[in-house]
Design an enzyme around this catalytic site. Sequence first.
Site, PDB file in Angstrom:
ATOM      1  N   ILE A 128     -11.168   0.497 -13.812  1.00  0.00           N
ATOM      2  CA  ILE A 128     -10.896   1.677 -12.998  1.00  0.00           C
ATOM      3  C   ILE A 128      -9.648   2.401 -13.498  1.00  0.00           C
ATOM      4  O   ILE A 128      -9.624   3.628 -13.576  1.00  0.00           O
ATOM      5  CB  ILE A 128     -10.736   1.268 -11.517  1.00  0.00           C
ATOM      6  CG1 ILE A 128     -12.076   0.765 -10.959  1.00  0.00           C
ATOM      7  CG2 ILE A 128     -10.224   2.430 -10.686  1.00  0.00           C
ATOM      8  CD1 ILE A 128     -11.972   0.135  -9.579  1.00  0.00           C
ATOM      9  N   TYR A 167      -6.937 -11.629  -1.464  1.00  0.00           N
ATOM     10  CA  TYR A 167      -7.200 -10.288  -2.007  1.00  0.00           C
ATOM     11  C   TYR A 167      -7.379  -9.277  -0.867  1.00  0.00           C
ATOM     12  O   TYR A 167      -6.806  -8.186  -0.893  1.00  0.00           O
ATOM     13  CB  TYR A 167      -8.448 -10.344  -2.879  1.00  0.00           C
ATOM     14  CG  TYR A 167      -8.796  -9.053  -3.572  1.00  0.00           C
ATOM     15  CD1 TYR A 167      -8.070  -8.610  -4.677  1.00  0.00           C
ATOM     16  CD2 TYR A 167      -9.863  -8.273  -3.132  1.00  0.00           C
ATOM     17  CE1 TYR A 167      -8.388  -7.430  -5.329  1.00  0.00           C
ATOM     18  CE2 TYR A 167     -10.195  -7.090  -3.777  1.00  0.00           C
ATOM     19  CZ  TYR A 167      -9.452  -6.670  -4.866  1.00  0.00           C
ATOM     20  OH  TYR A 167      -9.785  -5.499  -5.504  1.00  0.00           O
ATOM     21  N   ASN A 200      -5.188   0.053 -18.573  1.00  0.00           N
ATOM     22  CA  ASN A 200      -5.748  -0.332 -19.870  1.00  0.00           C
ATOM     23  C   ASN A 200      -7.215  -0.726 -19.816  1.00  0.00           C
ATOM     24  O   ASN A 200      -7.856  -0.908 -20.854  1.00  0.00           O
ATOM     25  CB  ASN A 200      -4.943  -1.485 -20.482  1.00  0.00           C
ATOM     26  CG  ASN A 200      -4.867  -2.695 -19.566  1.00  0.00           C
ATOM     27  OD1 ASN A 200      -4.681  -2.550 -18.350  1.00  0.00           O
ATOM     28  ND2 ASN A 200      -5.006  -3.888 -20.128  1.00  0.00           N
ATOM     29  N   ARG A 201      -7.789  -0.845 -18.611  1.00  0.00           N
ATOM     30  CA  ARG A 201      -9.205  -1.218 -18.532  1.00  0.00           C
ATOM     31  C   ARG A 201      -9.774  -0.836 -17.175  1.00  0.00           C
ATOM     32  O   ARG A 201      -9.038  -0.516 -16.245  1.00  0.00           O
ATOM     33  CB  ARG A 201      -9.404  -2.722 -18.783  1.00  0.00           C
ATOM     34  CG  ARG A 201      -8.735  -3.623 -17.755  1.00  0.00           C
ATOM     35  CD  ARG A 201      -8.731  -5.072 -18.206  1.00  0.00           C
ATOM     36  NE  ARG A 201      -8.094  -5.939 -17.233  1.00  0.00           N
ATOM     37  CZ  ARG A 201      -8.756  -6.681 -16.337  1.00  0.00           C
ATOM     38  NH1 ARG A 201     -10.069  -6.645 -16.295  1.00  0.00           N
ATOM     39  NH2 ARG A 201      -8.105  -7.466 -15.499  1.00  0.00           N
ATOM     40  N   LYS A 223      -5.056  -5.957  -0.058  1.00  0.00           N
ATOM     41  CA  LYS A 223      -5.630  -4.612  -0.093  1.00  0.00           C
ATOM     42  C   LYS A 223      -5.571  -3.937   1.277  1.00  0.00           C
ATOM     43  O   LYS A 223      -5.414  -2.709   1.369  1.00  0.00           O
ATOM     44  CB  LYS A 223      -7.063  -4.669  -0.621  1.00  0.00           C
ATOM     45  CG  LYS A 223      -7.163  -5.082  -2.090  1.00  0.00           C
ATOM     46  CD  LYS A 223      -6.436  -4.096  -3.008  1.00  0.00           C
ATOM     47  CE  LYS A 223      -6.681  -4.371  -4.474  1.00  0.00           C
ATOM     48  NZ  LYS A 223      -6.048  -3.385  -5.367  1.00  0.00           N
ATOM     49  N   GLY A 271      -3.885  -4.819 -10.249  1.00  0.00           N
ATOM     50  CA  GLY A 271      -4.156  -5.860  -9.264  1.00  0.00           C
ATOM     51  C   GLY A 271      -4.830  -7.056  -9.904  1.00  0.00           C
ATOM     52  O   GLY A 271      -5.357  -6.973 -11.020  1.00  0.00           O
ATOM     53  N   ARG A 327      -0.270  -5.324 -18.749  1.00  0.00           N
ATOM     54  CA  ARG A 327       0.476  -6.576 -18.732  1.00  0.00           C
ATOM     55  C   ARG A 327       0.245  -7.421 -19.976  1.00  0.00           C
ATOM     56  O   ARG A 327       1.153  -8.097 -20.453  1.00  0.00           O
ATOM     57  CB  ARG A 327       0.106  -7.390 -17.486  1.00  0.00           C
ATOM     58  CG  ARG A 327       0.987  -8.614 -17.267  1.00  0.00           C
ATOM     59  CD  ARG A 327       0.679  -9.303 -15.962  1.00  0.00           C
ATOM     60  NE  ARG A 327      -0.694  -9.767 -15.885  1.00  0.00           N
ATOM     61  CZ  ARG A 327      -1.169 -10.515 -14.902  1.00  0.00           C
ATOM     62  NH1 ARG A 327      -0.390 -10.856 -13.888  1.00  0.00           N
ATOM     63  NH2 ARG A 327      -2.435 -10.896 -14.896  1.00  0.00           N
TER      64      ARG A 327
END
Length: 239
Positions: free
Chosen positions: A14, A145, A11-12, A149, A82, A34
């Site tokens: 990347i 984070y 939805n936003r 990743k 993420g 979400r």
Amino acid sequence: MSRSVLVTGGNRGIGLAIARSLVDAGDKVAITFRSGEPPQELVERGVLAVRCDITEPEQVEQAYKEIEEKHGKVEVLVANAGITRDQLLLRMSEEDFAAVLDTNLTGTFRMVKRASKGMLRARAGRIVLISSVVGLMGQAGQANYAASKAGLVGFARSLARELGSRGITCNVVAPGFVDTDMTRVLSDEQRAGIVAQVPLGRYARPDEIAAAVRFLASEEAAYITGAVIPVDGGLGMGH
């Protein structure tokens, strides 16, 4: 051929750029989000937007059922969703560490496991995981984070070995610093400090990340699996 594609967190940023790119390629695209509302531009282009918190197994299952009913079994999965909860190690709570791992790593596990069922039956599929240069080279204040990743790399390479004989590829794209809402909140001084570390001297555009994903999801990438593709302007060279 129009494939059934799912982009998590589409939805936003990347994820939105990836969804646009795959719609442009002629695929039937579904996205998960979400909170908030899905981008109207995607809805108008026929993208199926499904509200789903990937930390909730029941919501993951329901999302797949809705997508399968409308688009068929997922043939291409882009696991992009993420979160970050940055903090120096001694100030980082167990809750913040666990939340980031649960979304970024365990949430990806949930999405991939469910998609792989249909891919195994079809003996074909594309899985692309969105990691980060931070997962390869580390970053102060982002231990949670970076760990999540980095974990995606080991996860993807294990799946590449496990699923490869069934015609399923699993690859990782590791973006560097990208010009999105998440990075625009940084001060000019912080942004300048980041750019100074990047050999190409600028932030990435979201569509540049999407181009790498689109390639890995294509027929042209049929013999690429277990790869980590950096799209970071040279920031992570050597990792």
